[in-house]
Design an enzyme around this catalytic site. Sequence first.
Site, PDB file in Angstrom:
ATOM      1  N   TYR A  55       0.844  -1.196   0.000  1.00  0.00           N
ATOM      2  CA  TYR A  55       0.000   0.000   0.000  1.00  0.00           C
ATOM      3  C   TYR A  55       0.881   1.249   0.000  1.00  0.00           C
ATOM      4  O   TYR A  55       1.592   1.523   0.971  1.00  0.00           O
ATOM      5  CB  TYR A  55      -0.933   0.029   1.205  1.00  0.00           C
ATOM      6  CG  TYR A  55      -1.969  -1.072   1.240  1.00  0.00           C
ATOM      7  CD1 TYR A  55      -2.280  -1.819   0.114  1.00  0.00           C
ATOM      8  CD2 TYR A  55      -2.645  -1.364   2.419  1.00  0.00           C
ATOM      9  CE1 TYR A  55      -3.229  -2.827   0.152  1.00  0.00           C
ATOM     10  CE2 TYR A  55      -3.609  -2.366   2.472  1.00  0.00           C
ATOM     11  CZ  TYR A  55      -3.888  -3.096   1.334  1.00  0.00           C
ATOM     12  OH  TYR A  55      -4.832  -4.099   1.380  1.00  0.00           O
ATOM     13  N   LEU A 213     -21.883   1.030  -3.648  1.00  0.00           N
ATOM     14  CA  LEU A 213     -22.879   1.007  -2.581  1.00  0.00           C
ATOM     15  C   LEU A 213     -22.656   2.140  -1.580  1.00  0.00           C
ATOM     16  O   LEU A 213     -23.049   2.046  -0.419  1.00  0.00           O
ATOM     17  CB  LEU A 213     -22.848  -0.345  -1.865  1.00  0.00           C
ATOM     18  CG  LEU A 213     -23.188  -1.556  -2.751  1.00  0.00           C
ATOM     19  CD1 LEU A 213     -22.957  -2.856  -2.000  1.00  0.00           C
ATOM     20  CD2 LEU A 213     -24.628  -1.472  -3.253  1.00  0.00           C
ATOM     21  N   GLY A 215     -23.992   5.093  -1.760  1.00  0.00           N
ATOM     22  CA  GLY A 215     -25.144   5.966  -1.655  1.00  0.00           C
ATOM     23  C   GLY A 215     -25.071   7.203  -2.523  1.00  0.00           C
ATOM     24  O   GLY A 215     -25.930   8.089  -2.423  1.00  0.00           O
TER      25      GLY A 215
END
Length: 336
Positions: A55, A213, A215
């Site tokens: 990362y 997902l 929103g």
Amino acid sequence: MKRRILGGTGMSVSELALGTMMFGALGDTGQDESVRMIHTALDAGVNFVDTADVYSQGESEEIVGKALKGRRDDIVLATKFSLPMGEDENHRGGSRRWIMKAVEESLRRLDTDYIDLYQMHRTDPDTDVDETLSALSDLVRSGKVRAIGSSLFPAERIVEAQWVAERRGHQRFRTEQPPYSILLRGIEAGMLPTAQQYGMGVLTFGPLSSGWLSGRADPTGGRRKNLGPGEFDLAARGNQAKLDAVEQLTTLAGEAGLPLTHLATAFVRAHPAITSVIIGPRRPEQLQDLLAGAEVELGQDVLDRIDEIVPPGTNLNPDDIYYTNPALTDKRLRRR
């Protein structure tokens, strides 16, 4: 925040784990803001932090190490190895040579003497799993690692690793880390039952399906730079099906009186095989929203409705799996 035991290790971990992939250059999240977000999660009851050497090429581990100063012994710390850490082909994979170097580099960046959960980020077709487990077992015996796990291992590789560990007297993988969301349910058919059979803890990532997902009014508007160009392209296979499902799930969440993010995360937590759900926020407001949904539980009627929208065991877009068997991609393995 509720806790569960991690794969028979005896370690108690929060149902939400903080994923730190987006902390640092990869997510354009500065170090000071990242540290504050880690502290916010810890203060809210999260005691499980997951990172990886790859990362931001080590920057995420450095940020985590900085944030955990003075709190290290209260945190279950997980990191990963095996993905490329440079151009040299020996700086990746599951060889003893690389594992022994990779763990020392992670310990240095994390500024710690031990890693609670050391995970193999991907399978390595070039290295015998006996070699990998032997090296990892030595790390456990040395005290530098407390437990070992795998990530994105298909069911057959999980079984192979468990058998090799038993027959050769090695430490066994205690956990598996796969992607899992309402839109990506394929692991329900094989991987999750296999993990349950071997008593493995499962920590999943991607409960919001890379933002599908989240929103947003337009779920295809996401443009995280670490994602492939087809991630939100409606011409790509499966993405139109995802968009249709998101519209129905948004309606369902509204009827249940929940934000879509809370519905999505609670769905993953509801599966009996799941130990902890990794949340990977990039901004403080995203973290606050996900923490606010930590206690949400879905009723059976809502879970049944979700099954109607996305049937169990279904991956709406197979390209979202993040893993393709090397036998299909490495020409050396399919040509004489």
